[in-house]
Write a protein that holds these residues in place. Structure first.
Motif, mmCIF file in Angstrom:
data_model
loop_
_atom_site.group_PDB
_atom_site.id
_atom_site.type_symbol
_atom_site.label_atom_id
_atom_site.label_comp_id
_atom_site.label_asym_id
_atom_site.label_seq_id
_atom_site.Cartn_x
_atom_site.Cartn_y
_atom_site.Cartn_z
ATOM 1 N N HIS A 71 131.114 48.557 34.565
ATOM 2 C CA HIS A 71 132.527 47.765 35.855
ATOM 3 C C HIS A 71 132.060 48.299 37.056
ATOM 4 C CE1 HIS A 71 131.688 45.086 32.203
ATOM 5 N NE2 HIS A 71 131.857 46.341 31.442
ATOM 6 N N LEU A 72 131.765 47.921 38.139
ATOM 7 C CA LEU A 72 131.885 48.181 39.265
ATOM 8 C C LEU A 72 133.022 47.872 40.027
ATOM 9 C CD1 LEU A 72 128.424 48.779 40.691
ATOM 10 C CD2 LEU A 72 130.471 50.441 40.392
ATOM 11 N N ALA A 93 127.017 57.251 43.590
ATOM 12 C CA ALA A 93 127.306 58.516 42.555
ATOM 13 C C ALA A 93 128.241 57.633 41.781
ATOM 14 C CB ALA A 93 128.986 58.837 43.839
ATOM 15 N N ALA A 94 128.221 56.274 42.071
ATOM 16 C CA ALA A 94 129.056 55.686 40.385
ATOM 17 C C ALA A 94 127.508 55.543 39.709
ATOM 18 C CB ALA A 94 129.646 54.141 40.493
ATOM 19 N N GLU A 95 126.588 55.054 39.644
ATOM 20 C CA GLU A 95 125.653 54.485 39.188
ATOM 21 C C GLU A 95 125.089 55.499 38.552
ATOM 22 O OE1 GLU A 95 122.615 53.047 41.633
ATOM 23 O OE2 GLU A 95 123.629 50.928 42.005
ATOM 24 N N ASP A 96 125.082 57.519 39.287
ATOM 25 C CA ASP A 96 125.079 57.997 39.310
ATOM 26 C C ASP A 96 125.380 59.042 37.602
ATOM 27 O OD1 ASP A 96 122.783 59.154 40.416
ATOM 28 O OD2 ASP A 96 123.856 60.509 41.865
ATOM 29 N N ARG A 97 127.162 58.819 37.636
ATOM 30 C CA ARG A 97 128.095 58.341 36.620
ATOM 31 C C ARG A 97 127.413 57.955 35.288
ATOM 32 N NH1 ARG A 97 133.157 59.206 34.155
ATOM 33 N NH2 ARG A 97 134.406 57.115 34.253
ATOM 34 N N PHE A 98 127.219 56.977 35.595
ATOM 35 C CA PHE A 98 126.882 55.741 34.725
ATOM 36 C C PHE A 98 125.838 55.714 33.756
ATOM 37 C CE2 PHE A 98 128.635 51.976 36.817
ATOM 38 C CZ PHE A 98 129.679 51.944 36.999
ATOM 39 N N VAL A 99 124.302 56.850 34.884
ATOM 40 C CA VAL A 99 123.375 57.415 33.898
ATOM 41 C C VAL A 99 123.729 58.292 33.194
ATOM 42 C CG1 VAL A 99 121.347 58.645 34.337
ATOM 43 C CG2 VAL A 99 121.815 56.107 35.659
ATOM 44 N N ARG A 100 124.714 59.060 33.452
ATOM 45 C CA ARG A 100 125.127 60.461 32.502
ATOM 46 C C ARG A 100 126.159 60.253 31.418
ATOM 47 N NH1 ARG A 100 126.973 62.159 37.452
ATOM 48 N NH2 ARG A 100 129.229 61.916 36.718
ATOM 49 N N LEU A 101 126.062 59.320 31.352
ATOM 50 C CA LEU A 101 127.164 58.214 30.597
ATOM 51 C C LEU A 101 126.294 57.920 29.314
ATOM 52 C CD1 LEU A 101 130.301 57.404 32.185
ATOM 53 C CD2 LEU A 101 129.963 59.631 30.499
ATOM 54 N N GLY A 102 125.373 57.484 29.845
ATOM 55 C CA GLY A 102 124.521 56.882 29.545
ATOM 56 C C GLY A 102 124.312 55.231 30.135
ATOM 57 N N ARG A 104 123.431 51.494 31.101
ATOM 58 C CA ARG A 104 121.766 51.397 30.871
ATOM 59 C C ARG A 104 121.864 49.908 32.319
ATOM 60 N NH1 ARG A 104 120.399 49.973 24.828
ATOM 61 N NH2 ARG A 104 122.253 49.469 24.809
ATOM 62 N N ARG A 105 123.195 49.302 32.657
ATOM 63 C CA ARG A 105 123.235 48.371 33.318
ATOM 64 C C ARG A 105 124.418 48.060 33.819
ATOM 65 N NH1 ARG A 105 123.058 41.960 31.202
ATOM 66 N NH2 ARG A 105 125.539 42.655 31.465
ATOM 67 N N GLY A 106 124.691 48.201 35.405
ATOM 68 C CA GLY A 106 125.825 48.150 36.038
ATOM 69 C C GLY A 106 125.761 46.709 37.093
ATOM 70 N N ASP A 107 126.867 46.247 36.821
ATOM 71 C CA ASP A 107 127.434 45.101 37.403
ATOM 72 C C ASP A 107 128.888 45.050 37.671
ATOM 73 O OD1 ASP A 107 130.230 44.341 35.705
ATOM 74 O OD2 ASP A 107 129.244 43.681 33.764
ATOM 75 N N ALA A 108 129.565 43.907 38.518
ATOM 76 C CA ALA A 108 129.874 44.264 39.988
ATOM 77 C C ALA A 108 131.192 42.910 39.896
ATOM 78 C CB ALA A 108 129.102 44.698 41.378
ATOM 79 N N MET A 109 131.802 43.147 40.283
ATOM 80 C CA MET A 109 133.252 42.236 40.303
ATOM 81 C C MET A 109 133.216 42.359 42.135
ATOM 82 S SD MET A 109 134.893 41.474 37.743
ATOM 83 C CE MET A 109 136.114 40.866 37.898
ATOM 84 N N VAL A 110 132.805 40.772 42.187
ATOM 85 C CA VAL A 110 132.760 41.029 43.793
ATOM 86 C C VAL A 110 133.016 39.320 44.134
ATOM 87 C CG1 VAL A 110 130.945 40.554 45.697
ATOM 88 C CG2 VAL A 110 130.627 42.446 44.291
ATOM 89 N N LEU A 111 134.233 39.051 45.042
ATOM 90 C CA LEU A 111 134.589 38.080 45.160
ATOM 91 C C LEU A 111 133.851 36.680 46.087
ATOM 92 C CD1 LEU A 111 137.979 38.975 46.718
ATOM 93 C CD2 LEU A 111 137.831 38.134 44.501
#
Length: 141
Positions: A71-72, A93-102, A104-111
């Motif tokens: 989650h972003l 940097a956030a996506e690199d972190r997510f990949v290191r943690l395993g 598979r999909r990022g979602d973002a809270m955007v107004l």
């Protein structure tokens, strides 16, 4: 962007981050307080990512991972530093972190009303998901 530094926030950064969000972030949240951000950093010390330019806070993103989903939140860039790749660097940097943690999909809270942010998210490869609506319930008064 030679002078851009990306790093995890430290407890000593939190007051500056909260002040920064008032200036650079669209809207505020009930969790935008010292206690809430302290809890975030204590629970997951690498989740709050900062971008600094020449030693000054230029951007933030929260890259939260709950063990299942990525989650972003709070992607914000100082108005004087926008359109210079800082948001893109924070997302990388956030996506690199997510990949290191395993993750598979990022979602973002955007107004929805944050029209200025939508092109940046699309350029980063994110797409709105109209089939899902976001339901929110504050857990405190």
């Amino acid at each position: 962007m030679d002078d851009l530094r990306i790093r995890a926030a430290l407890p000593a950064d939190l007051d500056a981050v909260l002040a920064f969000w008032k200036l650079a972030a669209e809207g505020t949240s009930i969790s935008d307080d010292r206690e809430g951000v302290e809890r975030l950093v204590a629970r997951d010390p690498e989740a709050l990512i900062l971008a600094e330019r020449s030693g000054e806070l230029a951007g933030t993103v929260i890259a939260g991972f709950d063990g299942w989903r990525c989650h972003l939140y709070r992607l914000a860039v100082h108005p004087d530093h926008r359109r210079r790749g800082i948001g893109r660097a924070l997302l990388a940097a956030a996506e690199d972190r997510f990949v290191r943690l395993g993750g598979r999909r990022g979602d973002a809270m955007v107004l929805d009303r944050n029209d200025q942010a939508h092109p940046a998210w699309r350029a980063a490869g994110y797409a709105p998901q109209p089939q899902w609506s976001r339901w929110v319930k504050p857990l405190t008064d």
